[in-house]
Design a protein around this motif. Sequence first.
Motif, PDB file in Angstrom:
ATOM      1  N   ALA A  65       0.841  -1.210   0.000  1.00  0.00           N
ATOM      2  CA  ALA A  65       0.000   0.000   0.000  1.00  0.00           C
ATOM      3  C   ALA A  65       0.869   1.251   0.000  1.00  0.00           C
ATOM      4  CB  ALA A  65      -0.905  -0.003   1.223  1.00  0.00           C
ATOM      5  N   SER A  66       0.420   2.283  -0.751  1.00  0.00           N
ATOM      6  CA  SER A  66       1.154   3.541  -0.624  1.00  0.00           C
ATOM      7  C   SER A  66       0.251   4.747  -0.458  1.00  0.00           C
ATOM      8  CB  SER A  66       2.151   3.719  -1.779  1.00  0.00           C
ATOM      9  OG  SER A  66       1.500   4.111  -2.936  1.00  0.00           O
ATOM     10  N   PHE A  67      -1.043   4.539  -0.558  1.00  0.00           N
ATOM     11  CA  PHE A  67      -1.967   5.649  -0.270  1.00  0.00           C
ATOM     12  C   PHE A  67      -3.362   5.074  -0.036  1.00  0.00           C
ATOM     13  CE2 PHE A  67      -2.129   4.950  -4.822  1.00  0.00           C
ATOM     14  CZ  PHE A  67      -3.470   5.097  -5.154  1.00  0.00           C
ATOM     15  N   ALA A  68      -4.250   5.932   0.469  1.00  0.00           N
ATOM     16  CA  ALA A  68      -5.668   5.579   0.566  1.00  0.00           C
ATOM     17  C   ALA A  68      -6.423   6.612  -0.245  1.00  0.00           C
ATOM     18  CB  ALA A  68      -6.131   5.592   2.022  1.00  0.00           C
ATOM     19  N   ALA A  69      -7.572   6.205  -0.826  1.00  0.00           N
ATOM     20  CA  ALA A  69      -8.338   7.151  -1.642  1.00  0.00           C
ATOM     21  C   ALA A  69      -9.828   6.919  -1.461  1.00  0.00           C
ATOM     22  CB  ALA A  69      -7.967   6.997  -3.120  1.00  0.00           C
ATOM     23  N   ILE A  70     -10.576   8.036  -1.486  1.00  0.00           N
ATOM     24  CA  ILE A  70     -12.034   7.968  -1.348  1.00  0.00           C
ATOM     25  C   ILE A  70     -12.705   8.645  -2.539  1.00  0.00           C
ATOM     26  CG2 ILE A  70     -12.063   7.826   1.180  1.00  0.00           C
ATOM     27  CD1 ILE A  70     -12.490  10.828   1.281  1.00  0.00           C
ATOM     28  N   ALA A  71     -13.958   8.292  -2.759  1.00  0.00           N
ATOM     29  CA  ALA A  71     -14.727   8.880  -3.860  1.00  0.00           C
ATOM     30  C   ALA A  71     -15.069  10.332  -3.547  1.00  0.00           C
ATOM     31  CB  ALA A  71     -16.017   8.079  -4.072  1.00  0.00           C
ATOM     32  N   ALA A 127     -10.126  10.833  -4.953  1.00  0.00           N
ATOM     33  CA  ALA A 127      -9.669  10.496  -6.306  1.00  0.00           C
ATOM     34  C   ALA A 127     -10.843  10.286  -7.254  1.00  0.00           C
ATOM     35  CB  ALA A 127      -8.794   9.245  -6.273  1.00  0.00           C
ATOM     36  N   ASN A 128     -10.643  10.677  -8.494  1.00  0.00           N
ATOM     37  CA  ASN A 128     -11.745  10.599  -9.472  1.00  0.00           C
ATOM     38  C   ASN A 128     -12.015   9.187  -9.950  1.00  0.00           C
ATOM     39  OD1 ASN A 128      -9.489  10.258 -11.078  1.00  0.00           O
ATOM     40  ND2 ASN A 128     -10.224  11.582 -12.734  1.00  0.00           N
ATOM     41  N   PHE A 129     -11.098   8.250  -9.707  1.00  0.00           N
ATOM     42  CA  PHE A 129     -11.346   6.889 -10.210  1.00  0.00           C
ATOM     43  C   PHE A 129     -11.984   5.987  -9.152  1.00  0.00           C
ATOM     44  CE2 PHE A 129      -7.034   6.846  -8.534  1.00  0.00           C
ATOM     45  CZ  PHE A 129      -6.968   5.650  -7.835  1.00  0.00           C
ATOM     46  N   VAL A 130     -12.256   6.555  -7.980  1.00  0.00           N
ATOM     47  CA  VAL A 130     -12.963   5.768  -6.970  1.00  0.00           C
ATOM     48  C   VAL A 130     -14.454   6.113  -7.057  1.00  0.00           C
ATOM     49  CG1 VAL A 130     -13.125   5.176  -4.534  1.00  0.00           C
ATOM     50  CG2 VAL A 130     -10.912   5.813  -5.512  1.00  0.00           C
ATOM     51  N   LEU A 131     -15.269   5.079  -7.197  1.00  0.00           N
ATOM     52  CA  LEU A 131     -16.710   5.277  -7.389  1.00  0.00           C
ATOM     53  C   LEU A 131     -17.438   5.099  -6.070  1.00  0.00           C
ATOM     54  CD1 LEU A 131     -17.039   2.897 -10.450  1.00  0.00           C
ATOM     55  CD2 LEU A 131     -16.816   5.394 -10.492  1.00  0.00           C
ATOM     56  N   MET A 132     -18.411   5.961  -5.839  1.00  0.00           N
ATOM     57  CA  MET A 132     -19.127   5.874  -4.561  1.00  0.00           C
ATOM     58  C   MET A 132     -19.999   4.631  -4.480  1.00  0.00           C
ATOM     59  SD  MET A 132     -19.164   7.204  -1.705  1.00  0.00           S
ATOM     60  CE  MET A 132     -19.910   6.268  -0.381  1.00  0.00           C
ATOM     61  N   ASP A 133     -20.579   4.220  -5.621  1.00  0.00           N
ATOM     62  CA  ASP A 133     -21.531   3.101  -5.502  1.00  0.00           C
ATOM     63  C   ASP A 133     -20.904   1.746  -5.785  1.00  0.00           C
ATOM     64  OD1 ASP A 133     -21.280   3.658  -8.133  1.00  0.00           O
ATOM     65  OD2 ASP A 133     -23.381   4.217  -8.461  1.00  0.00           O
ATOM     66  N   TYR A 134     -19.603   1.620  -5.561  1.00  0.00           N
ATOM     67  CA  TYR A 134     -18.977   0.312  -5.667  1.00  0.00           C
ATOM     68  C   TYR A 134     -18.216   0.036  -4.387  1.00  0.00           C
ATOM     69  CZ  TYR A 134     -16.430  -3.654  -7.517  1.00  0.00           C
ATOM     70  OH  TYR A 134     -15.933  -4.911  -7.715  1.00  0.00           O
ATOM     71  N   GLY A 135     -18.342  -1.173  -3.866  1.00  0.00           N
ATOM     72  CA  GLY A 135     -17.668  -1.522  -2.615  1.00  0.00           C
ATOM     73  C   GLY A 135     -18.094  -0.548  -1.529  1.00  0.00           C
ATOM     74  N   THR A 136     -17.112   0.156  -0.949  1.00  0.00           N
ATOM     75  CA  THR A 136     -17.433   1.110   0.118  1.00  0.00           C
ATOM     76  C   THR A 136     -17.166   2.544  -0.319  1.00  0.00           C
ATOM     77  OG1 THR A 136     -15.191   0.972   0.951  1.00  0.00           O
ATOM     78  CG2 THR A 136     -16.773  -0.599   1.860  1.00  0.00           C
ATOM     79  N   GLY A 137     -16.764   2.706  -1.581  1.00  0.00           N
ATOM     80  CA  GLY A 137     -16.432   4.056  -2.048  1.00  0.00           C
ATOM     81  C   GLY A 137     -15.070   4.512  -1.571  1.00  0.00           C
ATOM     82  N   ALA A 138     -14.253   3.550  -1.121  1.00  0.00           N
ATOM     83  CA  ALA A 138     -12.916   3.899  -0.627  1.00  0.00           C
ATOM     84  C   ALA A 138     -11.968   2.725  -0.893  1.00  0.00           C
ATOM     85  CB  ALA A 138     -12.963   4.192   0.867  1.00  0.00           C
ATOM     86  N   VAL A 139     -10.697   3.038  -1.154  1.00  0.00           N
ATOM     87  CA  VAL A 139      -9.727   1.989  -1.474  1.00  0.00           C
ATOM     88  C   VAL A 139      -8.381   2.253  -0.800  1.00  0.00           C
ATOM     89  CG1 VAL A 139     -10.759   1.653  -3.761  1.00  0.00           C
ATOM     90  CG2 VAL A 139      -8.782   3.151  -3.528  1.00  0.00           C
ATOM     91  N   PHE A 140      -7.590   1.187  -0.743  1.00  0.00           N
ATOM     92  CA  PHE A 140      -6.167   1.459  -0.509  1.00  0.00           C
ATOM     93  C   PHE A 140      -5.487   1.238  -1.850  1.00  0.00           C
ATOM     94  CE2 PHE A 140      -5.641  -3.174   0.148  1.00  0.00           C
ATOM     95  CZ  PHE A 140      -4.401  -3.403  -0.425  1.00  0.00           C
ATOM     96  N   GLY A 141      -4.502   2.050  -2.160  1.00  0.00           N
ATOM     97  CA  GLY A 141      -3.835   1.955  -3.450  1.00  0.00           C
ATOM     98  C   GLY A 141      -2.551   1.166  -3.332  1.00  0.00           C
ATOM     99  N   CYS A 142      -2.396   0.203  -4.248  1.00  0.00           N
ATOM    100  CA  CYS A 142      -1.170  -0.586  -4.290  1.00  0.00           C
ATOM    101  C   CYS A 142      -0.607  -0.470  -5.705  1.00  0.00           C
ATOM    102  CB  CYS A 142      -1.459  -2.033  -3.938  1.00  0.00           C
ATOM    103  SG  CYS A 142      -0.009  -3.078  -4.133  1.00  0.00           S
ATOM    104  N   PRO A 143       0.217   0.537  -5.953  1.00  0.00           N
ATOM    105  CA  PRO A 143       0.630   0.857  -7.328  1.00  0.00           C
ATOM    106  C   PRO A 143       1.334  -0.288  -8.060  1.00  0.00           C
ATOM    107  CG  PRO A 143       1.243   2.606  -5.809  1.00  0.00           C
ATOM    108  CD  PRO A 143       0.759   1.473  -4.971  1.00  0.00           C
ATOM    109  N   ALA A 144       2.100  -1.105  -7.345  1.00  0.00           N
ATOM    110  CA  ALA A 144       2.866  -2.136  -8.039  1.00  0.00           C
ATOM    111  C   ALA A 144       1.956  -3.159  -8.708  1.00  0.00           C
ATOM    112  CB  ALA A 144       3.807  -2.837  -7.064  1.00  0.00           C
ATOM    113  N   HIS A 145       0.740  -3.303  -8.197  1.00  0.00           N
ATOM    114  CA  HIS A 145      -0.100  -4.396  -8.671  1.00  0.00           C
ATOM    115  C   HIS A 145      -1.497  -3.969  -9.114  1.00  0.00           C
ATOM    116  CE1 HIS A 145       3.189  -6.874  -7.479  1.00  0.00           C
ATOM    117  NE2 HIS A 145       3.173  -6.338  -6.269  1.00  0.00           N
ATOM    118  N   ASP A 146      -1.652  -2.689  -9.373  1.00  0.00           N
ATOM    119  CA  ASP A 146      -2.919  -2.204  -9.920  1.00  0.00           C
ATOM    120  C   ASP A 146      -2.614  -1.025 -10.835  1.00  0.00           C
ATOM    121  OD1 ASP A 146      -6.149  -2.053  -9.334  1.00  0.00           O
ATOM    122  OD2 ASP A 146      -5.260  -0.104  -9.773  1.00  0.00           O
ATOM    123  N   GLN A 147      -3.097  -1.111 -12.083  1.00  0.00           N
ATOM    124  CA  GLN A 147      -2.705  -0.116 -13.078  1.00  0.00           C
ATOM    125  C   GLN A 147      -3.199   1.291 -12.737  1.00  0.00           C
ATOM    126  OE1 GLN A 147      -0.491  -0.988 -15.482  1.00  0.00           O
ATOM    127  NE2 GLN A 147      -0.335   1.227 -15.768  1.00  0.00           N
TER     128      GLN A 147
END
Length: 834
Positions: A258-264, A326-346
Motif C-alpha cells: 500500500a502507498s496511499f488511501a483514496a475515497i470517492a 480520487a476521481n477513479f474511486v466510485l461511490m456506488d462500488y464496494g465502500t467508495g474507498a480503497v487502498f492503493g497498491c501501485p505495483a499491482h494495480d494499473q
Amino acid sequence: SARFNHLKADAHWQGVWESQGTFQARDDSPKPKSYVLEMFPYPSGRIHMGHVRNYTMGDVLARYRRMKGFEVLHPMGWDAFGMPAENAAMEKKVHPGDWTRANIAAMREQLKRIGFALDWSRELATCEPDYYGQEQALFLDLYAAGLVYRKESAVNWDPVDMTVLANEQVIDGRGWRSGALVERRKLNQWFLKITDFADDLLEGLKTLDQWPEKVRTMQENWIGKSQGMRFTFELDTPAGNLTSFDVFTTRPDTLFGASFAAIAADHPIAQALSAGNPALQAFIADCKRTGTAAAEIETAEKKGYDTGLSVVHPLDPDWKLPLFVANFVLMDYGTGAVFGCPAHDQRDLDFARKYALPVKRVVAPSPEEAAAPIGDEAYVGPGRIVNSAFLDGLSVEEAKAAVIARAEAEGWGQGTTVWRLRDWGVSRQRYWGTPIPIIHCEGCGAVPVPHDQLPVVLPEDVAFDIPGNPLDRHPTWKHVDCPSCGEPARRETDTLDTFVDSSWYFIRFASQPSDKPFDRAVAESWMPVGQYIGGVEHAILHLLYARFWTRALERIGRIGVKEPFTGLFTQGMVTHETYKDPAGQWLSPEEVSDGIVVATGAPVTVGRIEKMSKSKKNVVDPGPIVEQYGADAVRWFMLSDSPPERDLEWTESGIEGCWRFVNRLWRITDPAEAAEGEDKDLDRKLHKAIAGIAVDIEALGFNRAVAKVHELANAIEKAQPSASRTAAARTLVRLVAPMVPHLAEEAWARLGEQGLVADAAWPAHDPALLVDDEVTIAVQVNGKLRDTLTAPKGAPKDALERMALESEKIARLLEGAAPRKVIVVPDRLVNIVA
Ligand code: ANZ
Ligand code: ZN
C-alpha cells in the motif's frame, strides 16, 4: 424450362405457404416441439444484410426441424420502442408511432419476400398496448414480490437538451446531440433486483453448454464474483465527526504494498472535508462532470486531491498512508474507498506516478524477480509474496486467506464475497417506451396502477419541438387521482428501458392470450428456446436481462423455466469493401464501377473490408438484390463460404455465383427419363450427403452443408444415367429445401410429388452406405470358398476372423466345432482350417 424463374416461383410459393398456414405452430400438436428464434429486429426502416444472414440461419434450422418431424415455433416481431423513433420525431416532425408502424410494415414485406418459414400469426410489436400492457402487469407483479424498488441514483444529464443520456450517448464527456458538457445528476429511479439472482445467474452459466464459451465468459465477468475483504482505516485526524472509514479490496494479499488511501468525491469524508475548502469543492465538482460509464473512468486521466490527512496501516501502527480524494474511486462500488497498491494495480500505478508516491513490489512471479522494479505496467499476475513480513513466501491465494484470518482475529476487517453486477436501473426519461405503471401520491407514496386500469397507454398528442420528456410536460396525462386515497396525484412519467421489452418477448411468442401476459402451461410447452441466434453485441446485457427476467417470473411462480435459451449462436457480420473518391469522400458501391467514380470518371481508392454501415456508405440493400437474383440465391449466399460465426464479405461476383448455382440445381433436379441400373458409388455419395448435411445443419455449420450440396451436385452431373442417379437427383430436392425453399417447392412439384416439400420428411440414410471403402473378403473352409463378406477396407485381422466365424453359412459348416486354425489375409481372405 432451363432457367429457374425466381420471380414467379418466389411469389407463388410464398402465397401458398401463407394461404395454407404452413408455418403456423400448433400449441396442441402431438409432435415433439422445437423453438427456433432469432433476435427480433429494431424497426429502423429497412431490412439490412445482417438481418438477412441472421434470419436465414434460423430459417434453415426451423425448416430442417419441421422435416425431421418437430412442431416448430419460429416467430417474428418488433423491438419497437426506443430512441431512434424520437429522433425521427424531432428531425422529421413525424410521430414516433407513425414512424415505427410504417417501418414495421415496410420491413415485414421485405422479410416476406425472402420466404422465411415464420409464424406470422404470432407477430408482435413491443410498442402496442396489448404487449406493453402485459409488461406493466408483470412489472407490478415483480413490484409486489419486492423485486422492484426506487432509489436515488446518478445519471448523465445534458444541460442543453435537458435530458438524461444513456452512457453510450456521452461521447468524450459531452452530449452526443448538443455537444454540451454532461453533468452528473441525482434522480429517483426504478431498479430491478437483478443482484438477488447474481449467484444463480452465475451458476446457471455452467449448464449452458450449448452457448459459445466466449459469451459465457463475458457474462461471468459482467457478474464479476470476487472474494475480497473489507477493513477499517483509522484517520489520524478526524474529518468532522468521522474518525474512520471502510475500504474494500479484492487483493488483501498486497496490503504491504500500500502507498496511499483514496475515497470517492461523494464519500461522506470528502463531503465533510469540503466544508470551507473551495479547492476541494472545485475538485469534487470536477469529478462529477465525468460520466458514469466504467470504460470512461478507466480511460480518463487519474486525478486526486491530497487531503493532508493520513490513515494508519492496519498491520503496522507506525505506518501512515496519505489520504486522497480520487476521481477513479466510485461511490456506488464496494465502500467508495480503497487502498492503493501501485505495483499491482494499473490505476493505482498511474496515480502514484503522477503524485510521486512509493511503488513497492509485493508479488514476484519468480524468486529472481523479487527485487525487479515496476515500470509503467503494474504486475497483476500470480506469484509469491515478497517484502511483506509474515506473508513472505506465500502464494497470492494463501496470502489473501492469511490476511483475512488475521484481520478477523484482530477485529479490524473481514472476508466478503463481492459482485460487480449492479441492480438494473430501468427508468428512462423518454416518451417512446413502456409507461411505468405507478402513481405518486403525496399521502400514499408510490401506488401501483390497479390491474383493471392497465394498460397505462401512452398519450398520442405529444410534441417533440422542445427538449426533454414529452410525458412530463403533457398538459393532462400525468394528472390522475390516487387509486388508493382518491386525492390528486401524479403518474410516473419515466418509461421502461427497452431491454425490459426484450426480456420476455420470447415467452409472449409462445403464448399470447389477451387477458394475461401468457398462459403458463402453453408457454412451458414451448420454452425454453432451443436455439437462439443473434449478434454478439447482445452477448451481455440482453441475454443477462432475459435470463434474470425469466428467473424472476419463475420465482413468483409464473413459469417453471429458469434458463430461457438453451442453445445460443452468435453470428458474424456482413462486410463489404469501402470506397473513397479523390477528395476522400466515402462512395457507395453503386457509385463505383471498375475502379472509377461512375458520375465523374475519377479514380476510386478501394479501402478496407468493413462491416456494412451507413457512415462508410458500404451498405448493400437486400431489397433490390432479392428482386434481381431471387430469394434463394440471396439465401444461398448467406450460407455459403464463411463459417456462420465469422464475417461474410458481400460481393457482386459472389451473389452471381449463387444465382448460377441455383439454376444448376434447377437443371440437376430434373432427371429426364427413368434410367436403369445401380451406381454404388453415387448411392454412397448420396447417403453420405444426407447424413452429413443433417449433422451440419444441426450444428449450424451451414457453409459445410453448402459444400456437401456442391459435392453431391457435381457427382450427380458426372454420373451416367442410372436408377441411382435418378434417385439422387430427386432426393437432392429435399436436401436443399431448408436452404433454397422456393426452388425446392418448384422442383418438388415438377417431380409430381404430393403436397409441399416444406412438409416432406427429411430423407433417411442407409448407415451401411456411409462406410467409406469396402472390400469383399473371401471366406474359405479348408481351402474351399464358402462365403463372402463385405468389410471396411483395412479392417484388422481379429475383426475379419470374428466376422467370418459369425457368418451363418460358416457356423453351419463347422457344426459348433472350434476351428483348428484361422489364416487371415487382410482385405482379401479368411481361411478356416477345420
Ligand atoms: C487494493 C488493491 C491492490 C486492489 C491491488 C487491486 C489490486 P474489481 O476486481 O473490479 O472488483 N476498488 C474498490 N472499490 C472501488 C471503488 N469504489 N472505486 C474504484 N475502485 C475500487 O476491483 C476491486 C478492486 O478495485 C479493489 O481491490 C480496489 O483496489 C478497487 F494490487 O484494493 B484493490
Ligand atoms: Zn393517495
